[in-house]
Structure formats: structure tokens, C-alpha cells
Design a protein around this motif. Sequence first.
Motif, mmCIF file in Angstrom:
data_model
loop_
_atom_site.group_PDB
_atom_site.id
_atom_site.type_symbol
_atom_site.label_atom_id
_atom_site.label_comp_id
_atom_site.label_asym_id
_atom_site.label_seq_id
_atom_site.Cartn_x
_atom_site.Cartn_y
_atom_site.Cartn_z
ATOM 1 N N GLY A 207 39.321 42.937 46.389
ATOM 2 C CA GLY A 207 39.836 41.590 46.625
ATOM 3 C C GLY A 207 39.819 40.757 45.354
ATOM 4 O O GLY A 207 39.143 41.101 44.375
ATOM 5 N N PRO A 208 40.546 39.653 45.333
ATOM 6 C CA PRO A 208 40.641 38.819 44.130
ATOM 7 C C PRO A 208 39.305 38.230 43.675
ATOM 8 O O PRO A 208 39.126 37.931 42.496
ATOM 9 C CB PRO A 208 41.631 37.717 44.536
ATOM 10 C CG PRO A 208 41.608 37.709 46.038
ATOM 11 C CD PRO A 208 41.356 39.120 46.444
ATOM 12 N N ARG A 209 38.344 38.069 44.592
ATOM 13 C CA ARG A 209 37.060 37.480 44.226
ATOM 14 C C ARG A 209 35.960 38.533 44.046
ATOM 15 O O ARG A 209 34.809 38.198 43.758
ATOM 16 C CB ARG A 209 36.621 36.464 45.292
ATOM 17 C CG ARG A 209 37.554 35.262 45.399
ATOM 18 C CD ARG A 209 37.011 34.242 46.371
ATOM 19 N NE ARG A 209 37.890 33.076 46.475
ATOM 20 C CZ ARG A 209 37.656 32.026 47.241
ATOM 21 N NH1 ARG A 209 36.543 31.984 47.977
ATOM 22 N NH2 ARG A 209 38.499 31.001 47.283
ATOM 23 N N ASP A 210 36.306 39.795 44.231
ATOM 24 C CA ASP A 210 35.320 40.864 44.092
ATOM 25 C C ASP A 210 35.090 41.208 42.620
ATOM 26 O O ASP A 210 35.960 40.962 41.777
ATOM 27 C CB ASP A 210 35.792 42.125 44.829
ATOM 28 C CG ASP A 210 35.754 41.951 46.334
ATOM 29 O OD1 ASP A 210 34.844 41.260 46.828
ATOM 30 O OD2 ASP A 210 36.641 42.500 47.018
ATOM 31 N N PRO A 211 33.923 41.762 42.291
ATOM 32 C CA PRO A 211 33.653 42.186 40.905
ATOM 33 C C PRO A 211 34.737 43.151 40.419
ATOM 34 O O PRO A 211 35.089 44.107 41.125
ATOM 35 C CB PRO A 211 32.289 42.875 41.008
ATOM 36 C CG PRO A 211 31.652 42.289 42.229
ATOM 37 C CD PRO A 211 32.779 42.034 43.182
ATOM 38 N N ALA A 212 35.232 42.896 39.232
ATOM 39 C CA ALA A 212 36.392 43.644 38.735
ATOM 40 C C ALA A 212 36.126 45.131 38.558
ATOM 41 O O ALA A 212 37.021 45.961 38.774
ATOM 42 C CB ALA A 212 36.859 43.038 37.410
#
Length: 377
Positions: A207-212
Amino acid sequence: MADEPLVLGIETSCDETGVGVVRGTTLLADAVASSVDEHARFGGVVPEVASRAHLEAMVPTIERALKEAGVSARDLDGIAVTAGPGLAGALLVGVSAAKAYAYALGKPLYGVNHLASHICVDQLEHGPLPEPTMALLVSGGHSSLLLSSDITSDVRPMGATIDDAAGEAFDKIARVLNLGFPGGPVIDRYAREGDPSAIAFPRGLTGPRDPAYDFSFSGLKTAVARWIEARRAAGEEVPVRDVSASFQEAVVDVLTRKAVRACKDEGVDHLMIGGGVAANTRLRALAQERCEAAGIRLRVPRPGLCTDNGAMVAALGAEMVARGRAASDWDLSADSSLPVTEPHVPGEAHAHSGAHEHAHAHGHDHVHEVGKENLYS
């Protein structure tokens, strides 16, 4: 070539007793004694069983490696051993054996990191590692993204699994499907005849807010298990090939996507993939496809060098000798949680000084001073 360091490496972090002999970046021998069959009936590795198997296999495997390499133990320039991470008891067997041989032969001892060794082994197949190198390590115990500017001294973690490792997830799903242990090879085999898009299994931490760069496979494992249980509860047949292919696709999709993203973000044009799961055919194919599209050069050792082996330990040991890194002290101990930021465990007297460089320049190391007499002569 004769001037390049000749090193014997010992690997006992899990269930395989690996002994390799390397001269520089040339592999001379790679002997492995596996105890995987002894663990199969338990559905996973049993530490005590592994330790006892290492004890039985150690001396014969070392002798086989030396014979295969065509060298004498007296010819060695050093002995390297996995000091961690891994199973504590299993590691202790390897470290104890390495100390005994190094002391008896009057050779320097190098305790090295298991994960850094998985990166360094690629030198045996594709030549010296570019600096920096991005490495994706995937195995039964580890799923990590690492950036190394110097494999002997500088390995930086970019991301890692927050729960199950990729290989662990393969083993668990294989168990649910009644395919046996280890799960990686058998799921890979069934997946080749299945449809990877048949079932939409989740992709963890995308997801966009998950650790890259972090990974999570626990949710995927649970989703697959529940899907299988629902089919069985309804009295329906479980399509093993499609489940295998869809599950495998979910794993390798996330692994390759995040690895390529890390390369782009860091401006690194090389990606190395190692660890037991790197033998997976779909992971190799998708990584190649995505690296080519991103202008990244992919380096993956042959499958036999991806799984745990002594060659990778010898490769890192040879690099330590070539670069004049400090040898380990005789009180070297196994460290089951040795951080990847420590590619090797130098002696305390040299860990924070340049003394090892002085010793190397004068053609000797502090370990030699303990016993120059050859106890085997």
C-alpha cells in the motif's frame, strides 16, 4: 592465480554441512552433506537433529572438499566459518571445527556472516561484485534487501520481512497442500502447470503508506490456507497447481517489485539475488523481465550456489584475506542473531584499529603467532 588466497569455508547455519574451497574468486570444491531427509517427517528443521548431523558429517565433508580441490590443508591461507546468524547449536559445530583446524594448522580464522556470504558467492560465477551492489536475499529464514558498498565491511539493510520469510511461507503452504517438506521446490514444480492469475491472493505491504522495502508473507500464508480450507469444507477438490502458481506469483511479485524499486531509488544498476528461494524458476524469470525493463543488470548464481553451501563462506573468507581484513580471535563464538551490518567478526585487538593492515603488509597475521608449528606435521 597462485598469488590469490586459498581459503576453506565451513557452513553449518541450518541443516546442511557445507565445505567449500576457493582460490580468489575461483571455486575449486563445493562439498555438501544435507540432513534434510532427517527433518522431513517433522515438517521442518529440528535444531538438535541438525547439530548431531553436522557432527557426523563434518570431518568427512572437509576431507572430501580438500580432495576434490586437489589441495592439502597445509596449503590453505585461511579458514572461514559461518559465525551467524542461524541455529545456535548448528553454528557451534561449525565454529568449533573451524577453530580446531585453524589452530592445528597455524592458519588465520575468519568468522563471517551468513547473509554477506550469500551475496559474495556470486563472485564465483560472475566475477567481482560491483560496488555498490543491491542484494535481494530470500530463503527459509531470511527475506532481506541489502545494499553493499564493500562486502567485507559495509552491508546496509534496506528492508526485511516483518514476519514469515519467503521460504518459510513456501514450506507452510506446501504442508497445507500435503506436498511434503521442503516446500519451495515442489511448489515451484506444481506451479509450472498452473495458472498464476487463477486466484487473487493478497500482496503484503504494497500500500502507499506501507514501508517501501519491507516484506510480509504471514497474511498471504493465512489467506491461502483459508482458501484451501474453504474448498475442502465445501467438499470441492483443491486445484493444487493453480493454488501453487497463484501463491508463488504473489510472493515473487512483491519480492521483485520492491527490489527493483530499491535499485531505482538508490541509483544502483545491479541487482543480485541469493538464498535458497533464488533457485525458484518464476522468481528468476520475473526478476529478469523487470530488471531488463528498468535497465538493471541481474546477477543470480546457479541454483546449487543459492542454497546454503561452504563455497559462499570460502568466497567471503578469500575476500577478507585479499583485502587484509582482521582475522578473528580464538574466543570467536557463534551468534545466532549476528546482524548483517557485521560481515565478519574481527579480533578485538584489531576491530577498532589499523593493526591488521600493518600485519598484512608484513606478511603475517596475529593468529599465526599462536601456533606456527604445524600440529599435523
